[in-house]
Structures are given as structure tokens and as C-alpha cells.
Design a protein around this motif. Structure first.
Motif, PDB file in Angstrom:
ATOM      1  N   GLU A  82      -4.933  10.848  -7.500  1.00 20.07           N
ATOM      2  CA  GLU A  82      -5.874  10.036  -6.736  1.00 20.07           C
ATOM      3  C   GLU A  82      -7.224  10.717  -6.483  1.00 20.07           C
ATOM      4  N   ARG A 103      -5.524  -0.780  -4.161  1.00 16.59           N
ATOM      5  CA  ARG A 103      -6.585   0.171  -3.829  1.00 16.59           C
ATOM      6  C   ARG A 103      -7.918  -0.561  -3.645  1.00 16.59           C
ATOM      7  N   LYS A 126     -11.186   6.330   1.006  1.00 16.29           N
ATOM      8  CA  LYS A 126     -10.267   6.684  -0.082  1.00 16.29           C
ATOM      9  C   LYS A 126      -8.978   7.275   0.473  1.00 16.29           C
ATOM     10  N   SER A 185      -6.881   4.433   2.069  1.00 18.47           N
ATOM     11  CA  SER A 185      -6.260   3.560   1.076  1.00 18.47           C
ATOM     12  C   SER A 185      -5.047   4.210   0.421  1.00 18.47           C
TER      13      SER A 185
END
Length: 224
Positions: free
Chosen positions: A28, A104, A114, A117
Motif C-alpha cells: 500500500e 480504496r 491513505k 483507507s
């Protein structure tokens, strides 16, 4: 059985958070460049390394270099953690990839960061695969014999009961796979029967762990 329990406790405490954290970063947050590509290739290669190589590494690093006691469940747990980490990282990354990108995008579209999420939306949806991969990795580590033979966890029978967790992790002990090996190589029929009994007990543990993995997947799985 006590030695195996302490080893699996060490493996669970170390491999699950380290493996999940490494997977989340690589999948990620890590930038896509040659360095991360090299890390991914090495993780895939480590998953295919024979277990006896990890035993040699544990003997050199944890016993000869770090000076940890031989035949201790802590050392066995550290060696099995190194062996289990690639499996957990690969399975966790596959679970994260299985989460649809729309999850996302929707979280980012309503103003989530970010980090939010990933930890509030992606990680809960990927948790069934993460737990399943972790339990399968633990079941694989529970049946390993070669690394334990190299660090000396062979046929040791404790003469007294460990008083507390610290003594249990650092005092000499054996593990079920190594004990089965010791019984099986003896010519006495009584030890041969004990070896079969130990194999049955080990198989029951492995079947129970795989059953837990199946139940967790069916309990939390969502189909898209």
C-alpha cells in the motif's frame, strides 16, 4: 507438547505483526522501484528455501553469535519465525490485492487519508485471508523437524515443570516433531509405538489448526 506450545507462542507473537506490517507497507505505501522489486523477489525466494537452511542460520545467529541457550523454545520460535514470515507476507499481500480498488477510491473520495483507507477499510476486508495464511504458516512451522535438530531441541525431557513463562521460554525443552524423530529411530518396539502416538497427536493439532483456518475464512469472507 509444552515445548511446542512455547515455540508456537513465540512464532505467533513475532510473525503476525511483523508479517502484516511488512505486507501493508509493500502493498500500500512502498514506492514501486527497483529496490522494492528486489525485496519482493527475495521474499518469494525465501519462501522456497529448505527449512534446514533456516536451522543453520538460527544456530549461527541466535546460539553462536547472540549466545542464547541451546534447546530453548525461544530459539526454536525465532528460527521458525524466520521460516514462517515469507509465507505470511505472501498470503497477506494476496489478501490485500483481493480487496477491490473501488473500496480504496471510495474512502479517499469521502476525505479519508491513505492511512485511514488502509486501516479502516482495506485491512478489515482482508483479515480473513490474513488469518488463514497465518494459521497455515503456523501449522507448517509446527511440523518442522530439521531446524529443531540443528539447534539441539532433540529428545530433551524436562525434569521439572517450568515456573512461569520466562523460564519456559529459556529452559531446555523438546518439541513434538523432534521427539517423534527420536522415538522413531530407536529399535525398541515400545519407542516405535510412542512415535506413532506422537504422530497422531501432531496430526490432530494440524487438523485442528486447519479447521480453524477454514472456519475463520467462512465466517469473515465476503464475495465481490
Amino acid at each position: 507438547m509444552i515445548g511446542s506450545f512455547f515455540m508456537m507462542l513465540v512464532v505467533l507473537v513475532l510473525s503476525l505483526p511483523i508479517g502484516v506490517a511488512a505486507s501493508i507497507y509493500l502493498e500500500e505505501f512502498a514506492p514501486k522501484n527497483r529496490f522494492t522489486d528486489l525485496i519482493e523477489v527475495n521474499i518469494s525466494n525465501l519462501a522456497a528455501v529448505p527449512s534446514i537452511v533456516f536451522g543453520i542460520l538460527g544456530l549461527a545467529a541466535f546460539i553462536q553469535f547472540a549466545g542464547l541457550p541451546q534447546s530453548a523454545p525461544l530459539v526454536g520460535g525465532l528460527v521458525l519465525t524466520l521460516m514462517t514470515l515469507p509465507t505470511i507476507i505472501i498470503s497477506t499481500r494476496a489478501s490485500l490485492k483481493a480487496v477491490p480498488p473501488s473500496i480504496r477510491d471510495a474512502a479517499l473520495g469521502v476525505g479519508a487519508s491513505k492511512m485511514q483507507s488502509v486501516f479502516h477499510h482495506v485491512l478489515p476486508l482482508a483479515m480473513p485471508g490474513i488469518l488463514t495464511g497465518t494459521i497455515i504458516g503456523l501449522a507448517q512451522a509446527l511440523g518442522e523437524t530439521a531446524p529443531l535438530l540443528l539447534i539441539g531441541m532433540v529428545g530433551f525431557i524436562a525434569s521439572n515443570r517450568p515456573d512461569g513463562l520466562a523460564e519456559g521460554l529459556l529452559s531446555p525443552n523438546s518439541a513434538m516433531p523432534a521427539q517423534i524423530y527420536e522415538w522413531a529411530k530407536r529399535a525398541d518396539p515400545a519407542y516405535y509405538e510412542r512415535a506413532w502416538g506422537g504422530i497422531i497427536v501432531l496430526l490432530l493439532f494440524l487438523l485442528a489448526m486447519n479447521l480453524i483456518a477454514i472456519l475463520l475464512r467462512r465466517r469473515f469472507e465476503r464475495r465481490w
